[in-house]
Design a protein around this motif. Structure first.
Motif, PDB file in Angstrom:
ATOM      1  N   HIS A   1       0.823  -1.214   0.000  1.00  0.00           N
ATOM      2  CA  HIS A   1       0.000   0.000   0.000  1.00  0.00           C
ATOM      3  C   HIS A   1       0.856   1.262   0.000  1.00  0.00           C
ATOM      4  O   HIS A   1       0.479   2.287  -0.581  1.00  0.00           O
ATOM      5  N   LEU A   2       2.019   1.178   0.626  1.00  0.00           N
ATOM      6  CA  LEU A   2       2.869   2.346   0.783  1.00  0.00           C
ATOM      7  C   LEU A   2       3.360   2.896  -0.560  1.00  0.00           C
ATOM      8  O   LEU A   2       3.672   4.076  -0.679  1.00  0.00           O
ATOM      9  N   PHE A   3       3.417   2.014  -1.582  1.00  0.00           N
ATOM     10  CA  PHE A   3       4.017   2.434  -2.850  1.00  0.00           C
ATOM     11  C   PHE A   3       3.021   2.483  -4.008  1.00  0.00           C
ATOM     12  O   PHE A   3       3.431   2.576  -5.166  1.00  0.00           O
ATOM     13  N   THR A   4       1.726   2.430  -3.700  1.00  0.00           N
ATOM     14  CA  THR A   4       0.745   2.479  -4.789  1.00  0.00           C
ATOM     15  C   THR A   4       0.683   3.857  -5.454  1.00  0.00           C
ATOM     16  O   THR A   4       0.120   3.990  -6.539  1.00  0.00           O
TER      17      THR A   4
ATOM     18  N   THR B   1       9.819   7.786   1.457  1.00  0.00           N
ATOM     19  CA  THR B   1       9.352   6.551   2.100  1.00  0.00           C
ATOM     20  C   THR B   1       9.221   6.733   3.609  1.00  0.00           C
ATOM     21  O   THR B   1       8.261   6.245   4.222  1.00  0.00           O
ATOM     22  N   ALA B   2      10.178   7.430   4.222  1.00  0.00           N
ATOM     23  CA  ALA B   2      10.125   7.652   5.668  1.00  0.00           C
ATOM     24  C   ALA B   2       8.891   8.460   6.051  1.00  0.00           C
ATOM     25  O   ALA B   2       8.196   8.142   7.034  1.00  0.00           O
ATOM     26  N   VAL B   3       8.603   9.497   5.270  1.00  0.00           N
ATOM     27  CA  VAL B   3       7.425  10.328   5.553  1.00  0.00           C
ATOM     28  C   VAL B   3       6.144   9.501   5.371  1.00  0.00           C
ATOM     29  O   VAL B   3       5.221   9.567   6.200  1.00  0.00           O
TER      30      VAL B   3
ATOM     31  N   TYR C   1       1.445   6.556   7.270  1.00  0.00           N
ATOM     32  CA  TYR C   1       0.710   5.286   7.234  1.00  0.00           C
ATOM     33  C   TYR C   1       0.600   4.684   8.635  1.00  0.00           C
ATOM     34  O   TYR C   1      -0.427   4.122   9.007  1.00  0.00           O
ATOM     35  N   GLY C   2       1.685   4.834   9.415  1.00  0.00           N
ATOM     36  CA  GLY C   2       1.641   4.335  10.785  1.00  0.00           C
ATOM     37  C   GLY C   2       0.607   5.067  11.623  1.00  0.00           C
ATOM     38  O   GLY C   2      -0.119   4.453  12.418  1.00  0.00           O
ATOM     39  N   LEU C   3       0.510   6.397  11.432  1.00  0.00           N
ATOM     40  CA  LEU C   3      -0.502   7.188  12.147  1.00  0.00           C
ATOM     41  C   LEU C   3      -1.911   6.757  11.734  1.00  0.00           C
ATOM     42  O   LEU C   3      -2.811   6.647  12.573  1.00  0.00           O
ATOM     43  N   TYR C   4      -2.079   6.510  10.430  1.00  0.00           N
ATOM     44  CA  TYR C   4      -3.388   6.052   9.952  1.00  0.00           C
ATOM     45  C   TYR C   4      -3.771   4.712  10.584  1.00  0.00           C
ATOM     46  O   TYR C   4      -4.906   4.532  11.057  1.00  0.00           O
ATOM     47  N   LEU C   5      -2.835   3.745  10.584  1.00  0.00           N
ATOM     48  CA  LEU C   5      -3.134   2.424  11.146  1.00  0.00           C
ATOM     49  C   LEU C   5      -3.472   2.524  12.635  1.00  0.00           C
ATOM     50  O   LEU C   5      -4.364   1.823  13.122  1.00  0.00           O
TER      51      LEU C   5
END
Length: 251
Positions: A60-63, A215-217, A222-226
């Motif tokens: 998902h991170l790279f879509t 990618t780090a950002v 994504y971590g905050l969303y999860l």
């Protein structure tokens, strides 16, 4: 180059899919692919027990860079079948050859060459990891780890937090230029150890080095969303589905 076709009537390809669980799909019509390099076509069956595909296996991170579906979709379906010998009819091929066919087929379908080579390099990483060769796995982890470490230290130097990398000094335009140059040079040198997969090593290494900050950002967001999703919707089950609200509706 090869050509996709409809196995049932011999005409142009008709890619028809049935969702299994929203993530995996089966074929409603068989998919055929014929290439001059092989006398027989590759045929992907249509029944669920024989074959299922998750389309393009993109995290998902790279879509944002490579979508899950697009003009390359038939090639992704074919590749999913080719890497599992029992999932298709036709010539038997090694996994690295399945990766190459994937790349060639994508270009023939109209996928841009940059995206096609990026996706080929990504599946090549999967091939190296799937080999279960401890040396290859260790080499892969070390390769990615070194590039990530060097990229992180260079970024800290650029921000003035540390002063470790010898090429990071002087005016910031010079630092940016040298940082970009070494982001290409270091992965290219390290890729020599990949042997016949060196092109994939260069692509993955340079992409990681240049996109490290993005990618780090994205990982942070994504971590905050999860975290927020878990607080609001509850934990996911073994299949990654959040069912707390569904269970409440049935009470």
């Amino acid at each position: 180059m090869g050509e996709f076709f409809d196995v049932d009537d011999g005409g142009p390809l008709r890619l028809e899919l049935r969702s299994v669980d929203g993530r995996d799909f089966t074929l409603l019509r068989r998919v055929g692919y014929l290439t001059p390099e092989y006398d027989e076509p590759f045929v992907v069956p249509r029944d669920q027990e024989a074959f299922a595909t998750d389309l393009a296996s993109v995290p998902h991170l790279f879509t944002w860079l490579v979508p899950k579906s697009g003009e390359f979709l038939p090639a992704a379906v074919l590749h999913d079948a080719l890497i599992h010998p029992g999932d298709y009819d036709g010539p038997r091929v090694e996994r690295h050859e399945a990766d190459r066919i994937f790349r060639v087929a994508m270009v023939h379908l109209g996928t841009g060459r940059v995206r096609a080579w990026l996706m080929w390099a990504a599946v090549t990483v999967g091939t190296l990891w799937a080999s279960r060769d401890l040396r290859k796995r260790t080499q892969l982890v070390a390769f990615l780890g070194i590039i990530t470490l060097v990229g992180t230290l260079a970024t800290l130097d650029l921000l003035g937090v540390t002063s470790v990398m010898p090429w990071m000094g002087g005016p910031w335009p010079t630092e940016l230029a040298l940082g970009a140059a070494f982001a290409v040079a270091i992965p290219t040198v390290l890729s020599v150890g990949w042997g016949r997969y060196w092109r994939a090593g260069v692509i993955i290494g340079v992409s990681l080095a240049l996109l490290l900050h993005v990618t780090a950002v994205l990982l942070l967001i994504y971590g905050l969303y999860l975290t927020l999703e878990r607080l609001v919707s509850g934990p996911a089950d073994a299949d990654g589905v959040r069912v707390r609200d569904r269970r409440r509706e049935h009470r």
